[in-house]
Scaffold this motif. Structure first.
Motif, PDB file in Angstrom:
ATOM      1  N   VAL A 105       6.187  -8.626  14.315  1.00 36.17           N
ATOM      2  CA  VAL A 105       5.943  -7.388  13.588  1.00 36.17           C
ATOM      3  C   VAL A 105       4.696  -7.592  12.733  1.00 36.17           C
ATOM      4  CG1 VAL A 105       6.810  -5.792  11.838  1.00 36.17           C
ATOM      5  CG2 VAL A 105       8.381  -6.767  13.506  1.00 36.17           C
ATOM      6  N   SER A 106       3.750  -6.676  12.873  1.00 38.21           N
ATOM      7  CA  SER A 106       2.574  -6.731  12.002  1.00 38.21           C
ATOM      8  C   SER A 106       2.439  -5.393  11.288  1.00 38.21           C
ATOM      9  CB  SER A 106       1.312  -7.061  12.800  1.00 38.21           C
ATOM     10  OG  SER A 106       1.041  -6.043  13.724  1.00 38.21           O
ATOM     11  N   ILE A 107       2.031  -5.476  10.028  1.00 36.18           N
ATOM     12  CA  ILE A 107       1.916  -4.289   9.174  1.00 36.18           C
ATOM     13  C   ILE A 107       0.487  -4.221   8.655  1.00 36.18           C
ATOM     14  CG2 ILE A 107       2.765  -3.182   7.076  1.00 36.18           C
ATOM     15  CD1 ILE A 107       5.392  -4.706   7.448  1.00 36.18           C
ATOM     16  N   SER A 108      -0.119  -3.019   8.740  1.00 34.45           N
ATOM     17  CA  SER A 108      -1.468  -2.849   8.201  1.00 34.45           C
ATOM     18  C   SER A 108      -1.570  -1.494   7.516  1.00 34.45           C
ATOM     19  CB  SER A 108      -2.518  -2.968   9.311  1.00 34.45           C
ATOM     20  OG  SER A 108      -2.337  -1.943  10.258  1.00 34.45           O
ATOM     21  N   GLY A 109      -2.428  -1.449   6.507  1.00 34.48           N
ATOM     22  CA  GLY A 109      -2.631  -0.197   5.772  1.00 34.48           C
ATOM     23  C   GLY A 109      -2.503  -0.416   4.290  1.00 34.48           C
ATOM     24  N   ASP A 110      -2.018   0.610   3.580  1.00 30.79           N
ATOM     25  CA  ASP A 110      -1.869   0.588   2.133  1.00 30.79           C
ATOM     26  C   ASP A 110      -1.033  -0.617   1.694  1.00 30.79           C
ATOM     27  OD1 ASP A 110      -1.987   2.266  -0.502  1.00 30.79           O
ATOM     28  OD2 ASP A 110       0.121   1.644  -0.275  1.00 30.79           O
ATOM     29  N   ALA A 111      -1.597  -1.446   0.842  1.00 26.26           N
ATOM     30  CA  ALA A 111      -0.935  -2.698   0.455  1.00 26.26           C
ATOM     31  C   ALA A 111       0.382  -2.466  -0.283  1.00 26.26           C
ATOM     32  CB  ALA A 111      -1.879  -3.537  -0.405  1.00 26.26           C
ATOM     33  N   ALA A 112       0.423  -1.502  -1.186  1.00 29.39           N
ATOM     34  CA  ALA A 112       1.656  -1.256  -1.941  1.00 29.39           C
ATOM     35  C   ALA A 112       2.759  -0.741  -1.026  1.00 29.39           C
ATOM     36  CB  ALA A 112       1.391  -0.272  -3.077  1.00 29.39           C
ATOM     37  N   LEU A 113       2.415   0.179  -0.142  1.00 26.57           N
ATOM     38  CA  LEU A 113       3.404   0.695   0.808  1.00 26.57           C
ATOM     39  C   LEU A 113       3.831  -0.406   1.773  1.00 26.57           C
ATOM     40  CD1 LEU A 113       5.107   2.949   2.000  1.00 26.57           C
ATOM     41  CD2 LEU A 113       3.066   3.772   3.212  1.00 26.57           C
ATOM     42  N   ALA A 114       2.899  -1.235   2.195  1.00 26.24           N
ATOM     43  CA  ALA A 114       3.238  -2.363   3.069  1.00 26.24           C
ATOM     44  C   ALA A 114       4.223  -3.306   2.373  1.00 26.24           C
ATOM     45  CB  ALA A 114       1.975  -3.122   3.472  1.00 26.24           C
ATOM     46  N   GLY A 115       4.031  -3.518   1.077  1.00 21.28           N
ATOM     47  CA  GLY A 115       4.964  -4.357   0.328  1.00 21.28           C
ATOM     48  C   GLY A 115       6.359  -3.762   0.284  1.00 21.28           C
ATOM     49  N   ALA A 116       6.438  -2.449   0.101  1.00 23.57           N
ATOM     50  CA  ALA A 116       7.745  -1.782   0.070  1.00 23.57           C
ATOM     51  C   ALA A 116       8.430  -1.857   1.439  1.00 23.57           C
ATOM     52  CB  ALA A 116       7.590  -0.326  -0.370  1.00 23.57           C
ATOM     53  N   VAL A 117       7.678  -1.625   2.502  1.00 26.89           N
ATOM     54  CA  VAL A 117       8.247  -1.683   3.851  1.00 26.89           C
ATOM     55  C   VAL A 117       8.644  -3.119   4.191  1.00 26.89           C
ATOM     56  CG1 VAL A 117       7.720  -1.371   6.309  1.00 26.89           C
ATOM     57  CG2 VAL A 117       7.111   0.404   4.646  1.00 26.89           C
ATOM     58  N   ASN A 118       7.825  -4.070   3.780  1.00 24.66           N
ATOM     59  CA  ASN A 118       8.171  -5.478   4.007  1.00 24.66           C
ATOM     60  C   ASN A 118       9.473  -5.823   3.284  1.00 24.66           C
ATOM     61  OD1 ASN A 118       7.490  -8.110   5.125  1.00 24.66           O
ATOM     62  ND2 ASN A 118       7.282  -8.711   2.989  1.00 24.66           N
ATOM     63  N   TRP A 119       9.657  -5.312   2.070  1.00 25.05           N
ATOM     64  CA  TRP A 119      10.907  -5.540   1.333  1.00 25.05           C
ATOM     65  C   TRP A 119      12.090  -4.975   2.126  1.00 25.05           C
ATOM     66  CZ3 TRP A 119      15.035  -2.943  -0.566  1.00 25.05           C
ATOM     67  CH2 TRP A 119      15.838  -3.617  -1.482  1.00 25.05           C
ATOM     68  N   LEU A 120      11.908  -3.808   2.724  1.00 23.02           N
ATOM     69  CA  LEU A 120      12.976  -3.226   3.540  1.00 23.02           C
ATOM     70  C   LEU A 120      13.309  -4.136   4.714  1.00 23.02           C
ATOM     71  CD1 LEU A 120      11.877   0.537   3.697  1.00 23.02           C
ATOM     72  CD2 LEU A 120      13.588  -0.488   2.195  1.00 23.02           C
ATOM     73  N   PHE A 121      12.272  -4.627   5.408  1.00 20.08           N
ATOM     74  CA  PHE A 121      12.494  -5.538   6.531  1.00 20.08           C
ATOM     75  C   PHE A 121      13.261  -6.786   6.090  1.00 20.08           C
ATOM     76  CE2 PHE A 121       8.725  -3.734   8.934  1.00 20.08           C
ATOM     77  CZ  PHE A 121       9.461  -3.313  10.030  1.00 20.08           C
TER      78      PHE A 121
END
Length: 164
Positions: A105-121
């Protein structure tokens, strides 16, 4: 002639969004993490699917004012976040998920939103035993949990032998 992917994909995506919202909704902290990103869009793409698998369309999601997700039907030109899932080896990915890992899984884009989505994962997991207990009672749930653990142990054993 009917293109079944045009018919089935949106219905399957809607069911996936319901499942995601169910898991997110059980954890108030998860909803709170998404609240600052109301109306932000994210696009989930499956990459490298095997040739035998039908191509999967992108899943576009918008964060609601409740801190949940809704599927975006219209095309999304600019998403605040893109999540790419590697599906080149579905069996290995499924087994890694059983082990509690997050494969490909790779995430790119807004860093704050990426952090929130990563927390969900990292922190949210569906709990099938809890769902069965809620619907049918604790005894069937315990039986299913034990059966799932046995299957997981057997698969891990097979993987261990195959890796030698």
């Amino acid at each position: 002639m009917i293109d079944w992917s045009d018919v089935l994909a949106p219905a399957l995506q809607d069911r996936l969004v319901l499942l995601l919202n169910h898991v997110i909704g059980r954890e108030p902290a998860a909803m709170a993490r998404l609240l600052p990103f109301q109306q932000a869009t994210l696009v989930v793409t499956v990459q490298g699917a095997p040739a035998w698998a039908p191509p999967l369309p992108d899943l576009a999601l918008r964060i609601t004012p409740a801190g949940l997700l809704e599927r975006v039907v219209e095309p999304v030109s600019e998403a605040q976040l893109r999540v790419a899932i590697d599906a080149s080896n579905p069996l290995a990915s499924a087994l890694a998920v059983f082990k509690g890992e997050r494969p490909g899984v790779s995430i790119s884009g807004d860093a704050a939103l990426a952090g929130a989505v990563n927390w969900l994962f990292e922190n949210l997991r569906p709990d099938p035993a809890d769902e069965v207990a809620r619907l049918m009672g604790p005894a069937p749930a315990q039986f299913l949990a034990q059966a799932a653990q046995a299957i997981q142990a057997a698969l891990a054993g097979l993987l261990g032998r195959a890796g030698r």
